[in-house]
Design a protein around this motif. Structure first.
Motif, short mmCIF file in Angstrom:
data_model
loop_
_atom_site.label_atom_id
_atom_site.label_comp_id
_atom_site.label_asym_id
_atom_site.label_seq_id
_atom_site.Cartn_x
_atom_site.Cartn_y
_atom_site.Cartn_z
N VAL A 23 0.84 -1.20 0.00
CA VAL A 23 0.00 0.00 0.00
C VAL A 23 0.87 1.26 0.00
O VAL A 23 0.66 2.18 -0.78
N LEU A 24 1.90 1.27 0.87
CA LEU A 24 2.80 2.42 0.92
C LEU A 24 3.61 2.56 -0.36
O LEU A 24 3.81 3.66 -0.86
N LEU A 25 4.07 1.42 -0.88
CA LEU A 25 4.88 1.45 -2.10
C LEU A 25 4.11 2.08 -3.25
O LEU A 25 4.64 2.93 -3.96
N THR A 26 2.86 1.68 -3.42
CA THR A 26 2.08 2.23 -4.52
C THR A 26 1.64 3.67 -4.25
O THR A 26 1.47 4.45 -5.19
N ALA A 123 -1.35 -12.01 -0.33
CA ALA A 123 -2.06 -11.19 -1.30
C ALA A 123 -3.51 -10.96 -0.89
O ALA A 123 -4.04 -9.86 -1.05
N GLY A 124 -4.13 -11.97 -0.34
CA GLY A 124 -5.51 -11.83 0.13
C GLY A 124 -5.63 -10.81 1.24
O GLY A 124 -6.58 -10.03 1.29
N GLN A 130 -7.37 -3.08 1.42
CA GLN A 130 -7.62 -1.93 0.55
C GLN A 130 -9.09 -1.53 0.50
O GLN A 130 -9.44 -0.57 -0.17
N SER A 131 -9.95 -2.24 1.25
CA SER A 131 -11.35 -1.85 1.35
C SER A 131 -11.63 -1.47 2.80
O SER A 131 -10.94 -1.93 3.71
N LEU A 132 -12.62 -0.63 3.03
CA LEU A 132 -12.93 -0.18 4.39
C LEU A 132 -13.29 -1.34 5.31
O LEU A 132 -12.74 -1.44 6.41
N PRO A 133 -14.20 -2.25 4.92
CA PRO A 133 -14.49 -3.37 5.83
C PRO A 133 -13.25 -4.23 6.11
O PRO A 133 -13.06 -4.71 7.22
N GLY A 134 -12.41 -4.40 5.10
CA GLY A 134 -11.18 -5.17 5.29
C GLY A 134 -10.23 -4.48 6.26
O GLY A 134 -9.62 -5.13 7.11
N ARG A 135 -10.11 -3.17 6.14
CA ARG A 135 -9.23 -2.42 7.05
C ARG A 135 -9.73 -2.53 8.49
O ARG A 135 -8.96 -2.69 9.42
N ILE A 136 -11.04 -2.42 8.66
CA ILE A 136 -11.61 -2.51 10.00
C ILE A 136 -11.37 -3.90 10.58
O ILE A 136 -10.95 -4.04 11.73
N SER A 137 -11.62 -4.94 9.78
CA SER A 137 -11.40 -6.31 10.25
C SER A 137 -9.94 -6.55 10.63
O SER A 137 -9.65 -7.12 11.69
N LEU A 138 -9.03 -6.12 9.78
CA LEU A 138 -7.62 -6.32 10.07
C LEU A 138 -7.16 -5.50 11.28
O LEU A 138 -6.33 -5.96 12.07
#
Length: 170
Positions: A23-26, A123-124, A130-138
């Motif tokens: 994420v930071l690299l891109t 990768a998963g 990169q999605s809001l629900p994914g960020r919250i879960s992680l």
């Protein structure tokens, strides 16, 4: 106890680095993250893997490099360069494909050169982050790892004058 704590922090650091690095690299460079959706590059890249492409390296392309090509309809595909003719025509082929791609392409058709490969399961996690629900879960998982209590055991001496054995309390 201390080893468990070190192990937990090491796991948190590795997870955070794996999630943050692409994420930071891109975000800090001109590179782009793409998900592999087909099987034409197996076994090199599997469905669900991520590749990071660098548009700045297009001038350096040579046979054997893996590139992402933008078709005339805008669809992207990632294949290996098999040859470059003296007039600049580039032939590509998926590692799992028996024949070269048609039509051939030029440097203008190439979106970037693959610089980093992120395989599953990492990768998963990156894709989910990169999605809001994914960020919250992680974030919840990482928070749970940070604040999850560890069992603490202490040793004390019995105060009975007849016994001097240590007693373990949990």
């Amino acid at each position: 106890m201390r080893l468990l704590s070190i192990g937990r922090w090491l796991l948190i650091a590795v997870l955070a680095a794996v999630l943050a690095a692409p994420v930071l690299l891109t975000a800090l460079t001109a590179q782009h993250t793409l998900e592999v959706t087909g099987g034409s590059m197996a076994p090199t890249y599997q469905r669900g893997d991520l590749v990071i492409i660098d548009p700045a390296r297009i001038a350096e392309i040579g046979a054997g490099d893996v590139v992402t090509v933008r078709r005339t309809d805008g669809v992207l595909y990632t294949h290996r360069v098999t040859s470059i003719s003296p007039n600049g025509v580039i032939t590509t082929r998926g590692d799992a494909n028996p024949v070269a791609d048609t039509p051939t392409v030029t440097r203008a058709d190439i979106a970037g050169v693959v610089t980093i490969h992120v395989p599953q399961p990492w990768a998963g996690m990156v894709t989910a982050s990169q999605s809001l629900p994914g960020r919250i879960s992680l974030a919840l998982v990482l928070s749970g790892l940070i604040f999850l209590p560890t069992a603490q055991r202490t040793w004390t001496q019995q105060t009975s004058p007849t016994s001097r054995k240590g007693v373990r309390h949990t």
